[in-house]
Design a protein around this motif. Structure first.
Motif, PDB file in Angstrom:
ATOM      1  N   PRO A 122     -11.334   0.648 -11.863  1.00 45.95           N
ATOM      2  CA  PRO A 122     -11.164   1.952 -12.515  1.00 45.95           C
ATOM      3  C   PRO A 122     -10.150   1.941 -13.646  1.00 45.95           C
ATOM      4  CG  PRO A 122      -9.968   1.910 -10.451  1.00 45.95           C
ATOM      5  CD  PRO A 122     -10.711   0.605 -10.528  1.00 45.95           C
ATOM      6  N   VAL A 123      -9.306   0.917 -13.691  1.00 47.45           N
ATOM      7  CA  VAL A 123      -8.294   0.821 -14.757  1.00 47.45           C
ATOM      8  C   VAL A 123      -8.403  -0.572 -15.373  1.00 47.45           C
ATOM      9  CG1 VAL A 123      -5.873   1.130 -15.389  1.00 47.45           C
ATOM     10  CG2 VAL A 123      -6.803   2.348 -13.414  1.00 47.45           C
ATOM     11  N   PRO A 124      -9.406  -0.788 -16.211  1.00 44.17           N
ATOM     12  CA  PRO A 124      -9.565  -2.116 -16.804  1.00 44.17           C
ATOM     13  C   PRO A 124      -8.465  -2.412 -17.822  1.00 44.17           C
ATOM     14  CG  PRO A 124     -11.113  -0.569 -17.776  1.00 44.17           C
ATOM     15  CD  PRO A 124     -10.427   0.162 -16.652  1.00 44.17           C
ATOM     16  N   GLY A 125      -8.397  -3.668 -18.190  1.00 43.84           N
ATOM     17  CA  GLY A 125      -7.401  -4.053 -19.176  1.00 43.84           C
ATOM     18  C   GLY A 125      -6.136  -4.562 -18.516  1.00 43.84           C
ATOM     19  N   SER A 126      -5.179  -4.910 -19.343  1.00 38.77           N
ATOM     20  CA  SER A 126      -3.927  -5.481 -18.853  1.00 38.77           C
ATOM     21  C   SER A 126      -2.732  -4.837 -19.539  1.00 38.77           C
ATOM     22  CB  SER A 126      -3.904  -7.003 -19.073  1.00 38.77           C
ATOM     23  OG  SER A 126      -4.032  -7.288 -20.454  1.00 38.77           O
ATOM     24  N   VAL A 127      -1.569  -5.067 -18.968  1.00 41.58           N
ATOM     25  CA  VAL A 127      -0.313  -4.542 -19.505  1.00 41.58           C
ATOM     26  C   VAL A 127       0.636  -5.715 -19.705  1.00 41.58           C
ATOM     27  CG1 VAL A 127       1.680  -3.053 -19.037  1.00 41.58           C
ATOM     28  CG2 VAL A 127      -0.615  -2.316 -18.353  1.00 41.58           C
ATOM     29  N   SER A 128       1.307  -5.733 -20.836  1.00 42.85           N
ATOM     30  CA  SER A 128       2.276  -6.792 -21.086  1.00 42.85           C
ATOM     31  C   SER A 128       3.569  -6.469 -20.340  1.00 42.85           C
ATOM     32  CB  SER A 128       2.552  -6.914 -22.587  1.00 42.85           C
ATOM     33  OG  SER A 128       3.470  -7.955 -22.839  1.00 42.85           O
ATOM     34  N   TYR A 134      -0.632  -8.636 -17.429  1.00 41.72           N
ATOM     35  CA  TYR A 134      -0.950  -8.465 -16.008  1.00 41.72           C
ATOM     36  C   TYR A 134      -1.963  -7.343 -15.868  1.00 41.72           C
ATOM     37  CZ  TYR A 134      -0.080  -8.756 -10.992  1.00 41.72           C
ATOM     38  OH  TYR A 134      -0.222  -8.961  -9.639  1.00 41.72           O
ATOM     39  N   PRO A 135      -2.963  -7.508 -14.939  1.00 43.77           N
ATOM     40  CA  PRO A 135      -3.987  -6.466 -14.769  1.00 43.77           C
ATOM     41  C   PRO A 135      -3.376  -5.099 -14.483  1.00 43.77           C
ATOM     42  CG  PRO A 135      -4.610  -8.457 -13.593  1.00 43.77           C
ATOM     43  CD  PRO A 135      -3.209  -8.679 -14.076  1.00 43.77           C
ATOM     44  N   ALA A 136      -3.825  -4.108 -15.251  1.00 41.37           N
ATOM     45  CA  ALA A 136      -3.246  -2.768 -15.132  1.00 41.37           C
ATOM     46  C   ALA A 136      -3.458  -2.174 -13.743  1.00 41.37           C
ATOM     47  CB  ALA A 136      -3.849  -1.854 -16.195  1.00 41.37           C
ATOM     48  N   TYR A 137      -4.651  -2.418 -13.159  1.00 37.98           N
ATOM     49  CA  TYR A 137      -4.914  -1.796 -11.861  1.00 37.98           C
ATOM     50  C   TYR A 137      -4.030  -2.370 -10.759  1.00 37.98           C
ATOM     51  CZ  TYR A 137      -7.253   0.187  -7.846  1.00 37.98           C
ATOM     52  OH  TYR A 137      -7.498   0.877  -6.683  1.00 37.98           O
ATOM     53  N   ARG A 138      -3.620  -3.631 -10.886  1.00 37.85           N
ATOM     54  CA  ARG A 138      -2.705  -4.191  -9.885  1.00 37.85           C
ATOM     55  C   ARG A 138      -1.362  -3.464  -9.924  1.00 37.85           C
ATOM     56  NH1 ARG A 138      -3.734  -8.442  -6.786  1.00 37.85           N
ATOM     57  NH2 ARG A 138      -5.583  -9.707  -7.224  1.00 37.85           N
ATOM     58  N   LEU A 139      -0.935  -3.050 -11.105  1.00 39.90           N
ATOM     59  CA  LEU A 139       0.297  -2.262 -11.203  1.00 39.90           C
ATOM     60  C   LEU A 139       0.110  -0.886 -10.574  1.00 39.90           C
ATOM     61  CD1 LEU A 139       1.353  -3.162 -14.864  1.00 39.90           C
ATOM     62  CD2 LEU A 139       2.261  -4.106 -12.737  1.00 39.90           C
ATOM     63  N   VAL A 140      -1.091  -0.329 -10.724  1.00 38.64           N
ATOM     64  CA  VAL A 140      -1.399   0.948 -10.066  1.00 38.64           C
ATOM     65  C   VAL A 140      -1.344   0.788  -8.555  1.00 38.64           C
ATOM     66  CG1 VAL A 140      -3.192   2.694  -9.705  1.00 38.64           C
ATOM     67  CG2 VAL A 140      -2.788   1.779 -11.994  1.00 38.64           C
ATOM     68  N   ILE A 141      -1.887  -0.323  -8.045  1.00 41.06           N
ATOM     69  CA  ILE A 141      -1.848  -0.598  -6.606  1.00 41.06           C
ATOM     70  C   ILE A 141      -0.402  -0.634  -6.112  1.00 41.06           C
ATOM     71  CG2 ILE A 141      -2.255  -2.381  -4.854  1.00 41.06           C
ATOM     72  CD1 ILE A 141      -4.793  -3.134  -6.337  1.00 41.06           C
ATOM     73  N   MET A 142       0.462  -1.330  -6.854  1.00 47.11           N
ATOM     74  CA  MET A 142       1.875  -1.410  -6.453  1.00 47.11           C
ATOM     75  C   MET A 142       2.504  -0.025  -6.388  1.00 47.11           C
ATOM     76  SD  MET A 142       3.395  -4.641  -8.556  1.00 47.11           S
ATOM     77  CE  MET A 142       2.310  -5.926  -9.110  1.00 47.11           C
ATOM     78  N   ALA A 143       2.261   0.797  -7.419  1.00 48.44           N
ATOM     79  CA  ALA A 143       2.860   2.127  -7.467  1.00 48.44           C
ATOM     80  C   ALA A 143       2.368   3.007  -6.320  1.00 48.44           C
ATOM     81  CB  ALA A 143       2.564   2.784  -8.818  1.00 48.44           C
ATOM     82  N   LEU A 144       1.041   2.998  -6.077  1.00 46.32           N
ATOM     83  CA  LEU A 144       0.475   3.821  -5.008  1.00 46.32           C
ATOM     84  C   LEU A 144       0.970   3.366  -3.634  1.00 46.32           C
ATOM     85  CD1 LEU A 144      -3.240   4.183  -6.211  1.00 46.32           C
ATOM     86  CD2 LEU A 144      -1.471   5.953  -6.197  1.00 46.32           C
ATOM     87  N   ALA A 145       0.978   2.050  -3.407  1.00 44.74           N
ATOM     88  CA  ALA A 145       1.403   1.532  -2.106  1.00 44.74           C
ATOM     89  C   ALA A 145       2.876   1.825  -1.859  1.00 44.74           C
ATOM     90  CB  ALA A 145       1.140   0.028  -2.032  1.00 44.74           C
ATOM     91  N   ALA A 146       3.719   1.649  -2.888  1.00 42.37           N
ATOM     92  CA  ALA A 146       5.148   1.930  -2.736  1.00 42.37           C
ATOM     93  C   ALA A 146       5.379   3.419  -2.462  1.00 42.37           C
ATOM     94  CB  ALA A 146       5.905   1.496  -3.988  1.00 42.37           C
ATOM     95  N   ALA A 147       4.643   4.284  -3.165  1.00 39.61           N
ATOM     96  CA  ALA A 147       4.793   5.729  -2.967  1.00 39.61           C
ATOM     97  C   ALA A 147       4.379   6.139  -1.555  1.00 39.61           C
ATOM     98  CB  ALA A 147       3.969   6.483  -4.007  1.00 39.61           C
TER      99      ALA A 147
END
Length: 284
Positions: A122-128, A134-147
């Motif tokens: 759902p969140v394609p692409g990457s973030v520097s 790094y894959p953007a959705y993996r960062l979303v996973i980290m934020a959601l799981a931590a929250a």
């Protein structure tokens, strides 16, 4: 340096997702003394809920909100039909939930078939990040799981409901005599633990193969995390998930997956042997 950052981010992502599954196990075992062998299948149901709703045209983020509700309700049904009849009988709970896990897998195979289902990112692409794409959705996973992990901690340790839960964990008979409805707390606790597993499966569904066997891949590490970190402790769950998840990710980046798993199992065995009460209680 880039490789170190990449491995660290992957490890952090896996640890946080594993923590959600582990927290559900800790809550259910700590309060109800139920060893839930079907917890991996609840993780799987969260992923299949997302797959089913997406196929019906529901946006991914709505699916993500619906998954813990659906799996939580499934947890209520399981608690009412199965779990409540085997309280205080650990061996029976293992057998009952093991049978339940087999039944859920077969139900999924009948409805969806044995083939894997693919869910689009759902969140394609990457973030520097620190010089690494790094894959953007993996960062979303980290934020959601931590929250979600933080929210669970606040509910357990900073709310009236959490106080009642901890009272039941500490002394069920005394909590009941003081007016706590232990039966209602059992239902709510199993539903919350199930919902945590379901939302973990929903979050991870775009990143892994959604198939009837996917729950096993998280159930075993989650149980190891509980044993390594310490039973009946949310902080222990964090330590255990960090130890097992972090070690698995770091080793898997440098050697074959099978070799990494063997070393992680040996590490868990050594910790359980020499610190049987878990790392959190063992070094306090």
């Amino acid at each position: 340096m880039d490789i170190v950052v990449l491995i660290g981010l992957d490890a952090f992502s896996y640890v946080l997702t594993l923590l959600l599954v582990t927290l559900g196990l800790v809550i259910i075992y700590g309060m109800m003394n139920v060893i839930n062998m079907a917890h991996g299948e609840l993780f799987m149901l969260g992923a299949y809920t997302v797959a089913t709703l997406l196929a019906s045209g529901v946006p991914f983020w709505i699916c993500l909100l619906a998954a813990p509700i659906v799996v939580g309700l499934a947890g209520l049904l399981v608690e009412e039909l199965v779990i409540r009849h085997v309280y205080g009988r650990p061996i029976d709970t293992i057998l009952a939930t093991w049978g339940l896990s087999i039944a859920i897998k077969q139900m999924i195979i009948i409805v969806f078939g044995p083939a894997a289902v693919s869910i689009a990112n759902p969140v394609p692409g990457s973030v520097s990040l620190m010089g690494v794409d790094y894959p953007a959705y993996r960062l979303v996973i980290m934020a959601l799981a931590a929250a979600l992990a933080l929210a669970t901690y606040l509910v357990i340790y900073r709310s009236t409901t959490g106080l009642q839960i901890r009272a039941v964990i500490s002394n069920r008979a005394m909590a009941g005599s003081l007016g706590v409805n232990t039966r209602r707390m059992d239902r709510a606790t199993f539903a919350v633990g199930s919902a945590l597993a379901g939302v973990a499966g929903a979050i991870m569904s775009p990143m892994i193969s959604v198939d009837p066997q996917m729950g096993v891949g998280f159930l075993i590490p989650a149980f190891l995390s509980v044993l390594v970190g310490g039973l009946n402790s949310l902080i222990g769950a964090v330590i255990g998930a960090g130890t097992i998840g972090g070690t698995t990710s770091i080793l898997s980046a440098n050697m074959a997956q099978a070799d990494a798993q063997i070393i992680v199992f040996l590490l868990a065995i050594m910790i359980i042997r020499f610190v049987p009460q878990g790392l959190w209680k063992g070094f306090r």
